[in-house]
Design a protein around this motif. Structure first.
Motif, mmCIF file in Angstrom:
data_model
loop_
_atom_site.group_PDB
_atom_site.id
_atom_site.type_symbol
_atom_site.label_atom_id
_atom_site.label_comp_id
_atom_site.label_asym_id
_atom_site.label_seq_id
_atom_site.Cartn_x
_atom_site.Cartn_y
_atom_site.Cartn_z
ATOM 1 N N ILE A 104 0.822 -1.331 -0.072
ATOM 2 C CA ILE A 104 0.060 0.004 -0.050
ATOM 3 C C ILE A 104 1.008 1.285 -0.004
ATOM 4 O O ILE A 104 0.782 2.104 -0.805
ATOM 5 C CB ILE A 104 -0.987 -0.089 1.029
ATOM 6 N N GLU A 105 1.920 1.344 0.822
ATOM 7 C CA GLU A 105 2.758 2.466 0.687
ATOM 8 C C GLU A 105 3.594 2.622 -0.365
ATOM 9 O O GLU A 105 3.699 3.789 -0.871
ATOM 10 C CB GLU A 105 3.777 2.148 1.964
ATOM 11 N N TYR A 106 3.930 1.375 -0.898
ATOM 12 C CA TYR A 106 4.508 1.284 -2.330
ATOM 13 C C TYR A 106 3.779 2.094 -3.287
ATOM 14 O O TYR A 106 4.107 2.841 -4.238
ATOM 15 C CB TYR A 106 4.808 -0.173 -2.932
ATOM 16 N N LEU A 107 2.481 1.572 -3.381
ATOM 17 C CA LEU A 107 1.721 2.296 -4.571
ATOM 18 C C LEU A 107 1.444 3.777 -4.233
ATOM 19 O O LEU A 107 1.325 4.728 -5.082
ATOM 20 C CB LEU A 107 0.105 1.519 -4.559
ATOM 21 N N ASP A 108 1.133 4.106 -2.905
ATOM 22 C CA ASP A 108 0.767 5.405 -2.469
ATOM 23 C C ASP A 108 2.209 6.317 -3.006
ATOM 24 O O ASP A 108 1.958 7.548 -3.639
ATOM 25 C CB ASP A 108 0.537 5.545 -1.058
ATOM 26 N N GLU A 113 4.979 10.074 -6.805
ATOM 27 C CA GLU A 113 6.129 10.351 -7.586
ATOM 28 C C GLU A 113 5.722 10.599 -9.028
ATOM 29 O O GLU A 113 6.236 11.434 -9.683
ATOM 30 C CB GLU A 113 6.992 9.243 -7.630
ATOM 31 N N LEU A 114 4.416 10.193 -9.411
ATOM 32 C CA LEU A 114 3.983 10.617 -10.743
ATOM 33 C C LEU A 114 3.188 11.837 -10.598
ATOM 34 O O LEU A 114 2.284 12.270 -11.608
ATOM 35 C CB LEU A 114 3.083 9.478 -11.380
ATOM 36 N N GLU A 115 3.085 12.427 -9.225
ATOM 37 C CA GLU A 115 2.283 13.576 -9.289
ATOM 38 C C GLU A 115 0.723 13.569 -9.303
ATOM 39 O O GLU A 115 0.231 14.319 -9.891
ATOM 40 C CB GLU A 115 3.032 14.806 -9.738
ATOM 41 N N ILE A 116 0.464 12.436 -8.923
ATOM 42 C CA ILE A 116 -1.078 12.068 -8.839
ATOM 43 C C ILE A 116 -1.602 12.328 -7.405
ATOM 44 O O ILE A 116 -0.998 11.463 -6.611
ATOM 45 C CB ILE A 116 -1.328 10.541 -9.486
ATOM 46 N N SER A 117 -2.514 13.334 -7.277
ATOM 47 C CA SER A 117 -2.967 13.352 -5.966
ATOM 48 C C SER A 117 -4.226 12.263 -5.696
ATOM 49 O O SER A 117 -4.918 12.214 -6.572
ATOM 50 C CB SER A 117 -3.371 14.538 -5.558
ATOM 51 N N ILE A 118 -3.995 11.858 -4.607
ATOM 52 C CA ILE A 118 -5.282 10.692 -4.147
ATOM 53 C C ILE A 118 -5.742 11.069 -2.845
ATOM 54 O O ILE A 118 -5.295 12.013 -2.142
ATOM 55 C CB ILE A 118 -4.612 9.476 -4.153
#
Length: 118
Positions: A104-108, A113-118
């Motif tokens: 989960i931390e890896y995916l977040d 890093e791709l500058e995608i806000s969730i």
């Protein structure tokens, strides 16, 4: 199935994710499925014992592309440790708390890093 779901993504962000995973050669055999490798230091004893026969181990990520007007763009990480060389074995099971936390931390972090806000 237990999973970690990220919802309400825009199409451009999903395309960034797919391209990044494609560039990393993590694409699975089906469109929209990616195999995220599980580090060896997080494997359970049985998974270590079965690594040569069953491994490598991964968790599957599904990219839901919002193809219909009722669906949205999502990332769905299955919290199941799978083996690439065997579908059914006692070493294939739900992720341990440590495996879950790591993935989960890896995916977040990957999305960050791709500058995608969730």
């Amino acid at each position: 199935m237990r999973s970690y779901l990220i919802e309400d993504l825009v199409e451009a962000d999903v395309q960034k994710v797919k391209k990044a995973f494609d560039d990393m050669e993590l694409r699975g055999p089906l469109e929209g499925i990616y195999y995220l490798p599980l580090p060896d230091d997080l494997l359970q004893k049985e998974q270590i014992d079965h690594k040569d026969e069953c491994g490598p181990y991964f968790m599957a990520l599904e990219v839901v592309d919002g193809a219909s007007e009722m669906s949205e763009f999502q990332l769905k990480l299955e919290l199941l440790t799978r083996a690439r060389n065997k579908i059914r074995c006692s070493c294939v099971n739900y992720a341990t708390p440590e495996q879950r936390k790591h993935m989960i931390e890896y995916l977040d972090q990957f999305l960050d890093e791709l500058e995608i806000s969730i």
